[in-house]
Scaffold this motif. Structure first.
Motif, PDB file in Angstrom:
ATOM      1  N   LEU A   1      56.554  44.664  69.464  1.00 28.70           N
ATOM      2  CA  LEU A   1      55.551  46.076  69.476  1.00 28.70           C
ATOM      3  C   LEU A   1      54.783  47.089  70.306  1.00 28.70           C
ATOM      4  O   LEU A   1      55.299  48.542  69.749  1.00 28.70           O
ATOM      5  N   SER A   2      53.996  46.564  71.497  1.00 30.33           N
ATOM      6  CA  SER A   2      54.040  47.175  72.359  1.00 30.33           C
ATOM      7  C   SER A   2      55.528  47.928  73.648  1.00 30.33           C
ATOM      8  O   SER A   2      55.322  48.614  73.676  1.00 30.33           O
ATOM      9  N   SER A   3      56.218  46.988  72.835  1.00 26.15           N
ATOM     10  CA  SER A   3      57.445  48.052  73.476  1.00 26.15           C
ATOM     11  C   SER A   3      57.804  48.626  73.082  1.00 26.15           C
ATOM     12  O   SER A   3      58.545  49.583  73.744  1.00 26.15           O
TER      13      SER A   3
ATOM     14  N   GLN B   1      56.541  51.102  71.656  1.00 27.34           N
ATOM     15  CA  GLN B   1      55.743  51.846  71.523  1.00 27.34           C
ATOM     16  C   GLN B   1      55.947  52.835  73.327  1.00 27.34           C
ATOM     17  O   GLN B   1      55.552  53.892  73.122  1.00 27.34           O
ATOM     18  N   GLN B   2      56.266  51.458  73.702  1.00 29.94           N
ATOM     19  CA  GLN B   2      56.306  52.453  75.127  1.00 29.94           C
ATOM     20  C   GLN B   2      57.564  52.683  75.566  1.00 29.94           C
ATOM     21  O   GLN B   2      57.866  53.974  76.066  1.00 29.94           O
ATOM     22  N   GLU B   3      58.988  52.163  74.550  1.00 29.87           N
ATOM     23  CA  GLU B   3      60.598  52.670  74.864  1.00 29.87           C
ATOM     24  C   GLU B   3      60.359  54.088  74.416  1.00 29.87           C
ATOM     25  O   GLU B   3      60.674  55.390  74.518  1.00 29.87           O
ATOM     26  N   LYS B   4      58.842  54.751  73.052  1.00 31.98           N
ATOM     27  CA  LYS B   4      59.222  55.726  72.422  1.00 31.98           C
ATOM     28  C   LYS B   4      57.969  56.686  73.109  1.00 31.98           C
ATOM     29  O   LYS B   4      58.207  58.438  73.373  1.00 31.98           O
ATOM     30  N   ALA B   5      57.566  56.487  74.648  1.00 30.78           N
ATOM     31  CA  ALA B   5      56.323  57.320  75.576  1.00 30.78           C
ATOM     32  C   ALA B   5      57.516  57.607  76.706  1.00 30.78           C
ATOM     33  O   ALA B   5      57.364  58.430  77.394  1.00 30.78           O
TER      34      ALA B   5
END
Length: 957
Positions: free
Chosen positions: A630-632, A634-638
């Protein structure tokens, strides 16, 4: 083109945010260091050029690698960024070749071609077919000895714009200013490492022609350079050719190198900043001894024990134990004046950073008090020796043998200094590593904490100029240097070869295990390593009817514990064997990979078989990996590029299509939250089975040697009675008109533009022709999109197009990250280029087609230098059911192409059916994009959902 990377190739861990070759496995222990040997011979020309020659006849290619002993540390006040700017300038031609430097190299099929700059040196490198060695030496010598007259105001302005877009591109990423802050805050003002390599915008803007010519005259003489020739070359040939092309170049001044200045701190310092990031990032660094020092070797081992692998102390505590962090890493690397030791933690949302910081301090104190255990130290040693030995399978490129020899020669005067570094690793003891850590890490740390919030407005960097500063005079050239007469008529231009080496792809051998599992082997003698890839049809497309991300998540869980080993024990076992092991999914397939030492083949295959056949899918591991996953997302979306690539495929393929997914394969937060162990077990049962597998092997083995081991570990693996599911990939009609989708990223200083269209399958009879047509438009550095937006307009750092492989319709995508104030203009130019090409208004010329043909065909001998490259080619042949002589068939078809055929293939593109995605600050770009009237415009959020009218004005402000 430019890429920052740390020195000390044998020791440096990958820095966060910098792209480095992955560490790979090798024989553990002191024995490995003793066996490493890169034979070399040296000579020096009368003008001071030092030359290192390494002979390796495995492929008909030569690596040409020139290192200049100049980097950002050598810049003067008010002139930061010059070393990196000059790296760019020297790709723009020379007095006798006033054109793009890449042009001749693309025509001869050069591979691994690039240039890089860091704080301490600048290098240029390319691998060329043996018959093109004269071309490479002519080009490198022309920019060394005949460049000053090619510098113009137009050239300076062009590449200054490119560099500034590179700077914007980096700073537009999440955490994009971290390395600038680490330099500015981590070193005293005026220290040569207190500014980053790309420099200040203000200094770049102030650069004059006189400044640039002075810089060239000061630093780029042959006596400040090292040339390495590695590969299909011998000393006698090297002496003759290097003297011919370089001997006439006058030496430059002998420049004094700055004194070593570690800038060790006595007190702790701290800085906090906010950024548009999905989670807090904690970084702590220490300034430590630099390149070649025994200390940096010991500190590298300490970093590996602390946070370098799954079983490291911070991983165990923060990721596996208390689960306060998603990722941890540590690194120690050396530079010429001093090195850096660092720890980085990506903290889970909602966790107090102070709690994580306290644990880092606690674990550091414990490690410095007790030192590493003998087992920890041996695993760490294996990792470094592994990375080094695998890296030198290549003669050139990042971390290859040419790089190792050049680095050693530049910084120590001894091309074989790597032996001392490996000996230092081999002799390390827990006590010595502990004592080195105590000496350098007990005080003087710098802490940087980045937390989610507003991204501070990026203002132009201040100039580093100092009042009253006057550049010192350039020293006189030492009279000991002399030149030799030139026999080269440079007015004729670069010498192009009239013949090229033939492709020698290894023969494929086939067998079938007793359970029906097909085996394909390509023998690759030399390096005592064997690579395995087991392929399973059923990748992201198999998520159809399952939560999105099931395939990737399942494959990602295979090495999170298998057989009798839990996740930590599995990772430690792989490290102890010197094995590289893992699994993943792609659009149409899943795969499991193993790189094993010949001496540990049986034990490594046992671990590999457990991973494939007996994954544990333990509940606690699923929850831990789910949080990281899930953190990954979020990183992709950032990140603008990855966000755009998440959104574009669903828009192109349409809801319900098996390819209508983020092409990262990570799925969505909702889908990953719904995944259960039963989903993973079901995917594994459906697809990870011997009747759905092909095992591809490349390396130092034979069928006679390997088949008994494969029978031992896989022969009793039986397929279930149920049939293998076959995902239905349906045909999708192209849109009838263009569509434009905008995604708001407030504060962005660049916009990321993507244009997409569906093209026929990779298995389509015309796929090769379309690939060549794409090469003309956007597949090469010198292709139309990049020449327009980067070189001519200076609006982008790069602009390209590509097609991804797919059994169904494959995606064709053009992309360009551009400066925010040129977004609409860049979008218009991309649309114009695509439309004119597709409609035949600007058809591919014979010259363009010949260039792409030459690049594709003549690069083949160099393309299969490594076992991994051969493995990837064979995997593609298996995936798309191609014959064993496919490489030769493809070569022959490309060679037979003509411009008319390529232009017919270009008509596959339909400018009226393009789907555009633009990520940027809509307050600055929306109205201008709407005014282009390219098609219906809609605004999406980061999940691809339409922004409701009520929220639209807020999103666009």
């Amino acid at each position: 083109m430019p890429m920052l990377r740390p020195l000390t190739l044998a020791l440096a861990l990958a820095l966060p945010g910098l792209a480095l070759p992955p560490a790979q496995a090798a024989q553990p222990g002191a024995a490995a260091a003793a066996k490493v040997h890169i034979p070399y011979e040296t000579f020096t020309l009368p003008n001071g050029l030092r030359v290192v020659v390494h002979t390796d006849r495995k492929a008909p290619i030569v690596a040409v690698n020139v290192w200049y002993h100049v980097g950002s540390k050598d810049e003067e006040p008010g002139r930061t960024g010059f070393a990196h700017l000059f790296e760019h300038l020297m790709f723009q031609g020379s007095e006798n070749y006033p054109d793009e430097y890449f042009g001749p190299f693309e025509k001869v099929g050069a591979t691994d071609m690039n240039g890089t700059t860091n704080s301490d040196r600048t290098n240029y490198f390319q691998n060329v077919p043996t018959t093109a060695l004269d071309l490479a030496l002519w080009m490198e010598s022309d920019r060394m000895g005949h460049f000053a007259g090619a510098i113009s105001q137009a050239l300076l302005d062009e590449q200054r714009g490119v560099v500034q877009n590179e700077k914007r591109q980096g700073e537009n990423q999440p955490y994009g200013r971290v390395w600038t802050v680490l330099a500015e805050k981590g070193y005293p003002e005026g220290h040569p490492y207190s500014w980053n390599t790309i420099g200040s915008m203000a200094d770049l803007n102030a650069a004059s022609i006189e400044d640039v010519k002075r810089w060239f005259a000061t630093w780029y003489g042959p006596n400040n350079a090292v040339l390495v020739l590695a590969g299909d070359i011998d000393l006698a040939t090297a002496k003759e050719k290097v003297t011919k092309y370089f001997g006439h170049i006058p030496a430059g001044p002998t420049m004094a190198q700055p004194p070593i200045d570690i800038a060790r701190r006595s007190e702790s310092i701290r800085h906090e900043m906010t950024d548009r990031v999905p989670q807090a990032r904690f970084i702590r660094t220490w300034n430590v001894p630099g390149h070649g020092s025994p200390e940096v070797s010991d500190l590298g081992l300490l970093a590996q024990v602390l946070a370098g692998s799954r079983g490291s102390r911070l991983d165990r505590r923060l990721v596996f134990g208390e689960r306060l962090a998603d990722r941890v890493s540590a690194y120690a690397y050396g530079r010429q004046l001093g090195g850096m030791f660092g720890v980085q933690v990506d903290i889970k949302p909602g966790v107090d950073p102070a709690r994580v910081e306290a644990i880092v301090e606690e674990e550091m104190e414990k490690l410095l008090a007790e030192g590493p255990s003998a087992a920890e130290l041996e695993r760490a040693r294996t990792v470094f020796e592994a990375g080094f030995i695998r890296g030198i399978e290549r003669i050139g490129g990042f971390g290859g043998k040419a790089d190792v020899l050049a680095e050693c020669m530049v910084f120590s005067g001894d091309p074989g200094c790597y032996r001392e570094q490996l000996a230092q690793l081999a002799s390390a003891t827990p006590e010595r590593v502990r004592d080195t850590g105590r000496e350098w890490l007990s005080k003087g740390d710098f802490t940087l904490l980045v937390t989610p919030g507003d991204r501070p407005a990026v203002v132009p960097d201040r100039s580093t100029a100092r009042a009253g500063y006057v550049s010192p005079p350039i020293p006189k050239v030492d009279p000991k240097y002399r030149t030799t007469p030139s026999t080269v008529d440079r007015s004729k231009g670069p010498p192009m070869p009239d013949h090229f080496p033939e492709l020698d792809f290894p023969a494929l051998q086939r067998a079938t295990l007793s359970n029906g599992l097909p085996v394909v082997l390509a023998e690759r003698r030399g390096l005592p390593v064997v690579q395995f890839s087991m392929l399973f049809p059923g990748g992201y497309a198999a998520d159809q009817g399952r939560p999105l991300g099931t395939s990737s998540f399942t494959m990602g869980m295979l090495d999170e514990g298998a057989g009798e080993l839990d996740a930590l024990a599995f990772g430690e076992r792989a490290e102890a064997l010197g094995a590289q092991i893992g699994s993943s999914a792609s659009l149409d397939d899943a795969s499991a990979f193993l790189s094993a030492l010949g001496s540990k083949l049986d034990e490594s295959l046992a671990l590999y078989a457990d991973m494939i056949r007996r994954p544990r899918f333990a509940a606690e591991d699923i929850e831990r990996v789910r949080a990281q996953w899930l953190s990954s997302i979020q990183q992709e979306k950032a990140r603008p590029n990855s966000l755009a690539n998440r959104l574009l495929p669903p828009l192109m393929y349409g809801e319900g299509h098996p390819y209508a997914i983020p092409f990262s394969g990570t799925g969505t937060e909702d889908s990953i939250a719904r995944l259960t162990a039963e989903h993973l077990k079901a995917f594994h049962a459906d697809f990870i089975r011997p009747d759905n597998a092909t095992l591809v092997i490349v390396g130092d083995t034979s069928l006679t040697e390997i088949l008994p081991l494969l029978e031992k570990h896989f022969g009793d693996w039986k397929a279930p009675a149920s049939p293998v599911p076959r995902p239905a990939v349906t045909e999708v009609a192209l849109p009838r008109k263009p569509r434009v989708f905008l995604v708001d990223q407030p504060g962005a200083i660049q916009a990321t533009i993507l244009a997409g269209q569906l093209a026929p399958s990779t298995r389509d009879p015309g796929a090769i022709e379309f690939d060549i047509a794409n090469g003309v438009l956007g597949g090469e550095f010198s292709s139309r999109l990049n020449m327009n937006l980067r070189e001519n307009k200076n609006w982008a750092y790069g602009a390209y197009s590509f097609t991804a492989g797919a059994k169904g319709q494959r995606p064709w995508i053009a992309f360009a990250p551009v400066q925010i104030d040129k977004t609409a203009e860049a979008l218009r130019e991309m649309q114009r280029e695509i439309a004119a090409y597709a409609r035949g208004e600007a058809p591919a010329t014979a010259e363009e087609v010949a260039k792409i043909q030459a690049s594709e065909i003549r690069s083949l001998p160099g393309s299969f230098e490594t076992a991994n490259a051969v493995l990837g080619q064979i995997a593609g042949m298996v995936r798309y059911e191609r014959p064993d002589d496919w490489v030769q068939q493809r070569r022959d078809r490309i060679e037979a192409l003509d411009p008319a055929t390529v232009n017919r293939a270009a008509r596959t593109l339909d400018p009226d059916a393009l789907t555009w995605v633009v990520v940027g600050d809509l307050a600055k770009i929306e109205q201008a994009i709407r005014a282009l009237d390219l098609g219906e415009v809609a605004i999406l959020d980061s999940d691809g959902r339409p922004v409701a009218p009520a929220a639209k004005s807020t999103a666009a402000r």
